[in-house]
Design an enzyme around this catalytic site. Structure first.
Site, PDB file in Angstrom:
ATOM      1  N   HIS A  40       0.809  -1.208   0.000  1.00 52.14           N
ATOM      2  CA  HIS A  40       0.000   0.000   0.000  1.00 52.14           C
ATOM      3  C   HIS A  40       0.847   1.266   0.000  1.00 52.14           C
ATOM      4  CE1 HIS A  40      -4.212  -1.634   1.089  1.00 52.14           C
ATOM      5  NE2 HIS A  40      -3.500  -2.568   0.485  1.00 52.14           N
TER       6      HIS A  40
ATOM      7  N   HIS B  95      -1.875 -12.393  -2.218  1.00 57.09           N
ATOM      8  CA  HIS B  95      -2.951 -13.035  -1.461  1.00 57.09           C
ATOM      9  C   HIS B  95      -2.612 -14.461  -1.057  1.00 57.09           C
ATOM     10  CE1 HIS B  95      -6.224 -10.033  -3.018  1.00 57.09           C
ATOM     11  NE2 HIS B  95      -5.294  -9.467  -2.270  1.00 57.09           N
TER      12      HIS B  95
END
Length: 707
Positions: A93, A257
């Protein structure tokens, strides 16, 4: 008694700050973006970080980060006893805000420490990740920036959990306050999406994220619509605007993920304010939850709940294996968010609870995950990765390295680290140049003076080459002489036919003198200024030339100026005023208000104007353009949106024309104050010297080897 208020706007906790200039004059050109990151904000002014980071023992730093990852804290417990997935999200992020449209965003400045990024909904609870890393930052101090640490932490996490990695390049310097100049969207509410034209793919430039406050896409689907096919469209659009193709997009999603889980133990109504809105006693902590313990199994972040794989702290192929093994059904999380669960899940594919208990939970997928299976192109990539795990790992490592380093620019900005010594086209490679001897430089200058080009051609070619630089991601600039390559040589702003003649001349000079074309172009600009001013202009040589094979045409087309106030050029009428576009360009070039002013005034004085407007003087570099602009002999009238006619106040005769980027220097009070200084009779020499200084700043903007 009336309440006492601080006399300084913004230095008060009261909501009523009084009427400010921006309230009275909302259309006033705000020059604040040219004052970002001045020395007054920097508490480590004088610290040479590029030198300090070279002395860093990176192995020791990585060991300390590993130790942090394995020491779960009661105040924010580690999922599965390992903070690795948390740190990967932190790094992802930090870097994932990068967008190709203007090169802004990304991890290169440590901006995630400040608003708005530190309080975006998509960055929920990452304030805890930064607090966990504080002991490492505290220990290494001025030898390790926050910007580098935020990137390094995720890479160390991947390595510690057995994942593939191409390492970390260090050399990012921290900023010290919010970057107010970055346009994140016009919405006035979180997760708003007032950023589209007629279709969902008509996303407002230069934005990349699909909604306000998101890094990429809404994991539940567009505006929480759980349609995997529509989600795939969002994914392709936003990842494409972050310079990722389909293969890289799938690798990043599947690889990222593979680790960790999402958190949505209860309704998001239980979450407190974000860090910037939190009360003073929270000390910068945000999203404090009143749901049970508010942490661990009770944590609420995205609202989606659950892990992706059976072993969330280990690199493996389980993400892709599960995605294609099962049929998935749409459910809602305890927080009410849309997510997907496997039908008839086998016991072996169940996942231990994050607190280490014997409880098992179902794996889950988001709508964005399901998009990789629903979209034919993404599905094909996934199936190839399933059949070729090593290729998947290598593609992830390369794409991850690109994600983290794209905004650092060329490899010359990689000061230290443990990165692989591999060249990528997205680094905009340039062949090494050589510094010219004084005799060689003299010969080049002599050849330029005798080549028959006008000083306007020399100056404009040098500017067109160097002014492509943008400090947001360190791309563009004069080094490499890419103005002679596609796509730049065909840009309409560069007058392709005229440019071709100039470049043919310069390439001949380079061939006969042994100089790079890049150095000849910059020396040509210097010679042109000398011819226009009679003042010597020093040049730093040593630039190299790039090849067409080194140049990603599509990527470089993103640097194409649609308007350039310095050259009085505009392709069309834009939603924002030309002077605002010039201001944005000046900020990307790292210019101050003074530097922007002297460059614009000097270019006009020398006769540089693509439109023909604003050319009022004899073509010499002096302060006559400022003097003419300040003259009260003419009255200006609007001809069209960006064209103005100056009439003699006495006779009414048309005497000159101008654009908005000419007249703004007389209409804006701050810019007028600057040009009044330079228009004084005693400041012509100062103007010429200040112009040359600002000019050389632009010419050397991409000379990272000189820093």
């Amino acid at each position: 008694m009336s309440e006492s208020k601080c006399p300084f706007h913004g230095a008060t906790t009261q909501s009523n700050l009084g009427t400010q200039n921006k309230d009275w004059w909302p259309n006033h050109l705000n020059l604040d973006i040219l004052r970002q990151h001045d020395t007054k904000s920097n508490p480590v002014q004088g610290v040479d970080y590029r030198k300090n980071v070279k002395s860093l023992d990176i192995d020791a730093v990585k060991k300390d980060i590993v130790d942090v990852m394995h020491e779960s804290k009661d105040w924010w417990p580690a999922d599965y006893g390992h903070y690795g997935p948390f740190f990967i999200r932190l790094t992802w992020h930090a870097a994932g805000t990068y967008r190709t449209g203007d090169g802004r965003g990304g991890a290169a400045t440590g901006a995630q420490r400040f608003a708005p990024l530190n309080s975006w909904p998509d960055n929920g609870n990452l304030d805890k990740a930064r607090r966990l890393l504080w002991p490492v930052k505290e220990k290494y101090g001025n030898n390790l920036s926050w910007a580098d640490l935020l990137v390094l932490a995720g890479n160390v996490a991947i390595e510690d959990m057995g994942g593939p990695n191409h390492g970390t390049a260090l050399g990012r310097e921290d900023i010290w306050h919010t970057e107010k100049d970055v346009y994140w969207g016009s919405e006035d509410e979180w997760l708003g999406d007032n950023r589209y034209g007629k279709t969902r793919q008509d996303l407002d430039n230069p934005l990349a994220a699909v909604q306000m406050g998101l890094i990429y896409v809404n994991p539940q689907g567009p505006n929480a619509n759980p349609d995997p096919s529509l989600s795939a469209q969002d994914i392709r659009e936003t990842f494409g605007r972050m310079a990722m193709n389909d293969e890289e997009t799938v690798a990043l999603t599947a690889g990222g993920h593979t680790f960790g889980k999402a958190h949505g133990a209860a309704s998001e109504d239980h979450k407190g304010e974000n860090p910037e809105s939190a009360e003073i006693h929270e000390q910068g902590f945000g999203w404090t939850s009143d749901y049970k313990s508010g942490k661990g199994v009770d944590a609420i972040t995205s609202g989606i709940e659950g892990p992706w794989t059976p072993n969330p702290i280990k690199w493996d192929m389980d993400y892709l294996r599960l995605l294609f093994k099962y049929d998935w059904e749409l459910k809602k999380s305890p927080a009410g968010a849309w997510q997907w669960h496997p039908k008839n899940c086998e016991e072996a594919d169940m996942v231990p609870q994050v607190d280490g208990s014997d409880q098992k939970v179902l794996p889950m997928m988001t709508t964005a995950d399901m998009a990789l299976k629903a979209d034919p192109a993404y599905r094909k990539v996934c199936e190839n990765f399933i059949e070729n795990p090593e290729e998947f790992g290598e593609t992830f490592a390369r794409a991850w390295f690109k994600l983290l380093h794209r905004d650092m620019g060329p490899k010359s900005n990689y000061i230290a680290g443990d990165f692989k010594n591999v060249d990528y086209i997205w680094q905009d490679p340039v062949h090494a140049g050589k510094k010219l001897s004084s005799n060689d430089e003299y010969n080049v200058r002599k050849a330029i003076k005798e080549c028959g080009l006008s000083h306007q051609q020399m100056v404009e070619t040098a500017w067109a080459s160097a002014s492509t630089f943008r400090g947001s991601d360190n791309r563009g600039g004069a080094n490499g002489a890419r103005i002679r390559l596609e796509p730049q040589r065909s840009w309409s702003i560069n007058k392709p036919l005229e440019l071709s003649k100039v470049l043919t001349t310069y390439e001949s000079i380079a061939s006969s003198t042994g100089a790079s074309v890049a150095d000849v172009i910059v020396l040509g600009g210097a010679v042109g200024i000398e011819l226009a001013s009679g003042v010597a202009v020093a040049v730093s040589t040593g630039r190299g030339d790039a090849t067409q094979a080194d140049t990603d045409v599509d990527s470089f087309n993103l640097l194409k100026p649609r308007a350039c106030g310095f050259r009085n050029y505009s392709e069309k009428e834009f939603a924002v005023a030309p002077e605002e576009i010039m201001l944005d360009k000046a900020q990307l070039l790292g210019l101050t208000p003074k530097e922007m002013t002297v460059l614009a005034g000097g270019m006009r004085a020398m006769g540089i104007s693509s439109s023909g407007d604003g050319v009022w003087t004899g073509g010499t570099l002096d302060n006559s353009w400022f003097k003419t602009l300040l003259s009260m002999d003419v009255k200006w009238e609007t001809t069209s949106y960006n064209t103005y006619t100056g009439r003699n106040r006495t006779t009414g005769e048309n005497v000159r024309t101008a654009s908005r980027t000419d007249l703004v220097f007389g209409s804006n009070s701050e810019l007028r104050a600057i040009i009044e200084v330079y228009a004084q009779n005693d400041n012509n020499d100062k103007f010429v010297q200040d112009f040359i200084s600002a000019w050389n700043k632009v010419m050397d903007a991409d000379r990272f080897d000189l820093r």
